[in-house]
Design a protein around this motif. Structure first.
Motif, PDB file in Angstrom:
ATOM      1  N   PRO A   1       2.449   5.197  10.836  1.00 24.13           N
ATOM      2  CA  PRO A   1       2.683   4.551   9.549  1.00 24.13           C
ATOM      3  C   PRO A   1       4.139   4.089   9.367  1.00 24.13           C
ATOM      4  O   PRO A   1       4.434   3.423   8.404  1.00 24.13           O
ATOM      5  CB  PRO A   1       2.376   5.664   8.550  1.00 24.13           C
ATOM      6  CG  PRO A   1       2.701   6.923   9.273  1.00 24.13           C
ATOM      7  CD  PRO A   1       2.423   6.664  10.719  1.00 24.13           C
ATOM      8  N   TYR A   2       5.026   4.455  10.282  1.00 21.04           N
ATOM      9  CA  TYR A   2       6.429   4.064  10.115  1.00 21.04           C
ATOM     10  C   TYR A   2       6.648   2.699  10.774  1.00 21.04           C
ATOM     11  O   TYR A   2       5.968   2.354  11.730  1.00 21.04           O
ATOM     12  CB  TYR A   2       7.352   5.124  10.707  1.00 21.04           C
ATOM     13  CG  TYR A   2       6.954   6.507  10.268  1.00 21.04           C
ATOM     14  CD1 TYR A   2       6.944   6.824   8.909  1.00 21.04           C
ATOM     15  CD2 TYR A   2       6.518   7.454  11.176  1.00 21.04           C
ATOM     16  CE1 TYR A   2       6.522   8.073   8.477  1.00 21.04           C
ATOM     17  CE2 TYR A   2       6.098   8.714  10.748  1.00 21.04           C
ATOM     18  CZ  TYR A   2       6.097   9.013   9.396  1.00 21.04           C
ATOM     19  OH  TYR A   2       5.668  10.232   8.973  1.00 21.04           O
TER      20      TYR A   2
ATOM     21  N   SER B   1      -6.291   9.168  -7.240  1.00 20.53           N
ATOM     22  CA  SER B   1      -6.218   7.770  -7.693  1.00 20.53           C
ATOM     23  C   SER B   1      -7.089   6.840  -6.847  1.00 20.53           C
ATOM     24  O   SER B   1      -7.042   5.626  -7.009  1.00 20.53           O
ATOM     25  CB  SER B   1      -4.761   7.294  -7.675  1.00 20.53           C
ATOM     26  OG  SER B   1      -4.309   7.248  -6.341  1.00 20.53           O
ATOM     27  N   CYS B   2      -7.909   7.425  -5.959  1.00 18.26           N
ATOM     28  CA  CYS B   2      -8.778   6.607  -5.111  1.00 18.26           C
ATOM     29  C   CYS B   2      -9.712   5.745  -5.958  1.00 18.26           C
ATOM     30  O   CYS B   2     -10.330   6.220  -6.902  1.00 18.26           O
ATOM     31  CB  CYS B   2      -9.603   7.503  -4.183  1.00 18.26           C
ATOM     32  SG  CYS B   2     -10.854   6.613  -3.247  1.00 18.26           S
TER      33      CYS B   2
ATOM     34  N   THR C   1     -11.649   0.236   1.792  1.00 17.34           N
ATOM     35  CA  THR C   1     -10.752  -0.365   2.786  1.00 17.34           C
ATOM     36  C   THR C   1     -10.556   0.574   3.979  1.00 17.34           C
ATOM     37  O   THR C   1     -10.526   0.143   5.124  1.00 17.34           O
ATOM     38  CB  THR C   1      -9.392  -0.699   2.136  1.00 17.34           C
ATOM     39  OG1 THR C   1      -9.626  -1.540   1.018  1.00 17.34           O
ATOM     40  CG2 THR C   1      -8.459  -1.403   3.106  1.00 17.34           C
ATOM     41  N   CYS C   2     -10.467   1.883   3.679  1.00 19.44           N
ATOM     42  CA  CYS C   2     -10.272   2.860   4.758  1.00 19.44           C
ATOM     43  C   CYS C   2     -11.419   2.801   5.757  1.00 19.44           C
ATOM     44  O   CYS C   2     -11.206   2.749   6.973  1.00 19.44           O
ATOM     45  CB  CYS C   2     -10.122   4.259   4.183  1.00 19.44           C
ATOM     46  SG  CYS C   2     -11.333   4.689   2.919  1.00 19.44           S
TER      47      CYS C   2
ATOM     48  N   GLN D   1      -4.082   2.076  -2.662  1.00 14.12           N
ATOM     49  CA  GLN D   1      -3.591   3.110  -3.567  1.00 14.12           C
ATOM     50  C   GLN D   1      -2.586   4.039  -2.895  1.00 14.12           C
ATOM     51  O   GLN D   1      -2.197   5.050  -3.453  1.00 14.12           O
ATOM     52  CB  GLN D   1      -4.766   3.928  -4.121  1.00 14.12           C
ATOM     53  CG  GLN D   1      -5.687   3.152  -5.041  1.00 14.12           C
ATOM     54  CD  GLN D   1      -5.008   2.803  -6.349  1.00 14.12           C
ATOM     55  OE1 GLN D   1      -4.208   1.866  -6.416  1.00 14.12           O
ATOM     56  NE2 GLN D   1      -5.306   3.545  -7.403  1.00 14.12           N
ATOM     57  N   LYS D   2      -2.217   3.689  -1.661  1.00 14.39           N
ATOM     58  CA  LYS D   2      -1.223   4.462  -0.908  1.00 14.39           C
ATOM     59  C   LYS D   2      -1.589   5.952  -0.785  1.00 14.39           C
ATOM     60  O   LYS D   2      -0.760   6.843  -0.967  1.00 14.39           O
ATOM     61  CB  LYS D   2       0.167   4.307  -1.528  1.00 14.39           C
ATOM     62  CG  LYS D   2       0.635   2.866  -1.541  1.00 14.39           C
ATOM     63  CD  LYS D   2       2.110   2.769  -1.799  1.00 14.39           C
ATOM     64  CE  LYS D   2       2.673   1.416  -1.433  1.00 14.39           C
ATOM     65  NZ  LYS D   2       1.803   0.268  -1.777  1.00 14.39           N
ATOM     66  N   ILE D   3      -2.843   6.196  -0.478  1.00 13.87           N
ATOM     67  CA  ILE D   3      -3.297   7.575  -0.266  1.00 13.87           C
ATOM     68  C   ILE D   3      -3.126   7.899   1.217  1.00 13.87           C
ATOM     69  O   ILE D   3      -3.505   7.100   2.071  1.00 13.87           O
ATOM     70  CB  ILE D   3      -4.775   7.732  -0.699  1.00 13.87           C
ATOM     71  CG1 ILE D   3      -4.920   7.352  -2.177  1.00 13.87           C
ATOM     72  CG2 ILE D   3      -5.271   9.149  -0.445  1.00 13.87           C
ATOM     73  CD1 ILE D   3      -6.354   7.167  -2.623  1.00 13.87           C
TER      74      ILE D   3
END
Lengths: 302, 189
Positions: free
Chosen positions: A163-164, B30-31, B36-37, B87-89
């Motif tokens: 992820p980096y 917050s999912c 998308t995953c 959602q940046k999970i």
């Protein structure tokens, strides 16, 4: 051990075993570039994906010891050529930076183990190092022979760019293409370049792992690539070692060289066949011999 | 209908809430179930539940269903889902956490090679500080599916011939520095 070494090299298990050609070609390339490098003394396993599956804290501490050893050696840059090693070392830094509890654990561990506290060690990947510290322009200037007209698919795999994103863009990486072009290779538009090869799945759920690699090889072939270039020992192993099995299963004539970026660059800089580990390939041997053992007078010098 | 009722009784929202306190899972609740995953996961077609479904189960507190899923073991940690998630999970980190809890609670599928590999790998690193590729694969096969060794022999032969198979057991000199890990770490994860 060179006292003037600029980078500490962290091999991890693969570069001493199945990925030994990566070690050979990386060290040869660095020698040709006159970059001083020395192996991290008494390095331990990075933990890969397995350790994190058993204990997060222990995994972070395990990776941290390597960074502390670098600190002890008075060096700033740890060169981790394996994508999994790169990610694991970077991840331990991120955990320490973002989670105070983890930082405490690391601090206590280093104290009890008699190791120095971490300050400013940087984890580097050879792709990023070649691109940023050496530079495409310099690689172009130093190139003494070219694989004229050979089309290659640059394949990043997963953990170097995700992820980096210091190594390259996680969505659309291009640095490997730029480097290949600089040393005279024609990169193809390979849309699967960051799609996962399955990692250790070829050893565990074998059919699934092989299937993922089949898709990667087939797409490279379809796009007209004659070889795949990788920057990870596990990607290289997976794509290289199962082609005979894939041929048998699918009846498709896939026999493609899977090279390390450092083998291609090292050869362009004048490195020899064996010192670049080119004799260790399992698939595409004929093409490799044809490309990399051209007689001196037939070589295309720039 | 019966299953529905049983499910609701089994839900453990407190567990789900605790889950969000760990690295990478902070944004779990917050999912938005966009999928998308699952769409980006190279392995979702081989999974019994898609990553989206696993996240849904975790979020609603269905602990055992999530832990017993083969999905968590098929996750190869390629971080596609984590990078793409709107959602940046930290989905990869959530999978890791589920793996750890499954191993600790003994809920992983028996003789399934992936958890066996993880344990063998850790054992070897704990003892020697380094992993020896050949030995870790050999021990994993012995403990999960010894017949797999026959099909692995061919690959082994190729590797041997090209000088890529080392039978040496790797170890570090200062193993004592690693041995303090279990005493230092609280193993909260």
């Amino acid at each position: 051990m060179q006292p003037s070494a600029k980078y500490l090299y962290y091999p991890g298990c693969s570069l001493k075993g199945t990925g030994i050609a990566y070690e050979e070609s990386l060290l040869t390339t660095l020698r040709l570039l006159e970059v001083a490098v020395t192996e991290l003394p008494d390095w331990n396993c990075c933990g890969a994906t397995s350790y994190m599956s058993v204990s997060e804290t222990s995994a972070a501490l395990l990776a941290t010891r390597n960074l502390a050893l670098a600190q002890q050696a008075g060096m700033k840059d740890v060169l981790a050529p394996c994508n999994a090693c790169y990610l694991t070392l970077r991840k331990s830094q991120e955990l320490v930076a973002h989670y105070p509890e983890m930082a405490q654990e690391v601090e206590r561990f280093l104290e009890q183990a008699g190791l120095p506290q971490l300050d400013s060690v940087r984890v580097r990947h050879p792709l990023e190092m070649l691109y940023t510290d050496i530079g495409v322009q310099r690689l172009r200037e130093l190139t003494v022979r070219r694989l004229q007209g050979v089309r290659m698919a640059s394949y990043y795999g997963c953990q170097a760019v995700r992820p980096y994103s210091e190594v390259d863009d996680p969505h659309e990486p291009t640095r490997m293409d730029e480097i290949l072009r600089a040393v005279g290779v024609e990169p193809i538009d390979y849309t699967l370049k960051t799609k996962c090869c399955g990692g250790s799945l070829t050893g565990t759920i074998h059919e699934v792992g092989v299937r993922l690699n089949y898709i990667l090889l087939k797409e490279a072939l379809r796009k007209g690539a004659q070889a795949i270039v990788t920057i990870c020992p596990l990607c290289q192993f997976n794509l290289d070692a199962y082609q005979a099995e894939i041929r048998k299963q699918t009846g498709e004539p896939i026999d493609m060289p899977v090279l390390y970026l450092t083998q291609v660059v090292g050869w362009a800089l004048g490195g020899g066949f064996r010192e670049l580990g080119l004799h260790r390939a399992i698939s595409g041997k004929k093409l490799i011999e044809q490309w990399f053992t051209v007689k001196k007078e037939a070589e295309t010098y720039v | 209908m019966e299953r529905q009722i049983r499910y609701q009784r089994e839900a453990d929202l407190e567990w789900a809430r605790q889950f969000t306190k760990h690295p990478g899972s902070e944004r779990l609740l917050s999912c938005i179930q966009c999928g998308t995953c699952s769409g980006t996961c190279p392995l979702s077609i081989y999974m019994d539940l898609t990553p989206r479904q696993v996240i849904a189960l975790v979020r609603e507190g269905f602990r055992e269903d999530a832990l017993r899923s083969k999905t968590i073991w098929l996750c190869a940690s390629c971080y596609s889902c984590s990078v793409e998630c709107p959602q940046k999970i930290g989905i990869t980190d959530i999978m890791y956490r589920l793996k750890r809890e499954a191993i600790r609670s003994n809920l992983y599928p028996k003789r399934f090679p992936i958890p066996v590999l993880a344990r063998e790998f850790c054992e070897m690193v704990r003892r020697h500080g380094r992993n020896s590729e050949f030995w870790v694969v050999f021990r994993m096969a012995l403990r999960s599916n010894p017949f797999a060794l026959f099909s692995m022999a061919r690959t082994g032969w190729h590797l041997w011939r090209t000088g890529r198979l080392s039978l040496r057991k790797e170890r570090i000199r200062r193993i004592n520095e690693l041995q303090v890990i279990p005493t230092v770490s609280k193993e909260v994860d």
